[in-house]
Design a protein around this motif. Structure first.
Motif, PDB file in Angstrom:
ATOM      1  N   GLU A  28       0.832  -1.209   0.000  1.00 22.99           N
ATOM      2  CA  GLU A  28       0.000   0.000   0.000  1.00 22.99           C
ATOM      3  C   GLU A  28       0.862   1.253   0.000  1.00 22.99           C
ATOM      4  N   ARG A  29       1.911   1.284   0.813  1.00 25.05           N
ATOM      5  CA  ARG A  29       2.820   2.439   0.862  1.00 25.05           C
ATOM      6  C   ARG A  29       3.523   2.674  -0.478  1.00 25.05           C
ATOM      7  N   ALA A  30       3.836   1.565  -1.173  1.00 29.13           N
ATOM      8  CA  ALA A  30       4.625   1.660  -2.408  1.00 29.13           C
ATOM      9  C   ALA A  30       3.769   1.708  -3.670  1.00 29.13           C
ATOM     10  N   GLY A  31       2.464   1.669  -3.522  1.00 28.60           N
ATOM     11  CA  GLY A  31       1.605   1.679  -4.711  1.00 28.60           C
ATOM     12  C   GLY A  31       1.744   0.399  -5.516  1.00 28.60           C
ATOM     13  N   ALA A  32       1.886  -0.712  -4.814  1.00 27.92           N
ATOM     14  CA  ALA A  32       2.036  -2.025  -5.454  1.00 27.92           C
ATOM     15  C   ALA A  32       0.955  -2.941  -4.886  1.00 27.92           C
ATOM     16  N   THR A  33       1.012  -4.198  -5.273  1.00 26.22           N
ATOM     17  CA  THR A  33       0.092  -5.183  -4.711  1.00 26.22           C
ATOM     18  C   THR A  33       0.873  -6.111  -3.783  1.00 26.22           C
TER      19      THR A  33
END
Length: 107
Positions: free
Chosen positions: A54-59
């Motif tokens: 979530e912090r990194a904009g990933a899954t």
């Protein structure tokens, strides 16, 4: 790299002979080292894979595959991960060798 090829390379390396590294071996080691660096820092910060994603904009599956050494992400993801993990992710690639380190930002 087949097992018998790896064994021959290892014996030569232990004897001090120069060893040619198979590119697949180098790539696999880089993936593993990158995943380990991200995992170590994530655990140090007390984050779950989902929280890091979530912090990194990933899954979460992307983080899981990378930590497991199953994939080497494209450059934008490690940049976002470094920001999310509050530090610098350093990758040094040289002939037959790659090193990955994570440097936390000063508090």
């Amino acid at each position: 790299m087949r097992h018998n090829t790896w064994r021959t390379s290892r014996v030569g390396r232990l004897a001090g002979e120069p060893v040619e590294y198979d590119q697949e071996y180098v790539d696999a080691r880089l993936a593993g080292d990158l995943g380990q660096a991200v995992y170590d820092r994530r655990v140090e910060l007390g984050l779950s894979q989902g929280e890091l994603a979530e912090r990194a904009g990933a899954t979460q599956p992307q983080v899981s595959r990378m930590e497991g050494g199953d994939t080497v992400p494209t450059l934008p993801l490690p940049r976002r991960l470094a920001r999310a993990l509050e530090g610098s992710l350093n990758v040094a690639i040289d002939e037959g060798e790659a090193r990955v380190t994570f440097t936390p930002r000063a508090a």
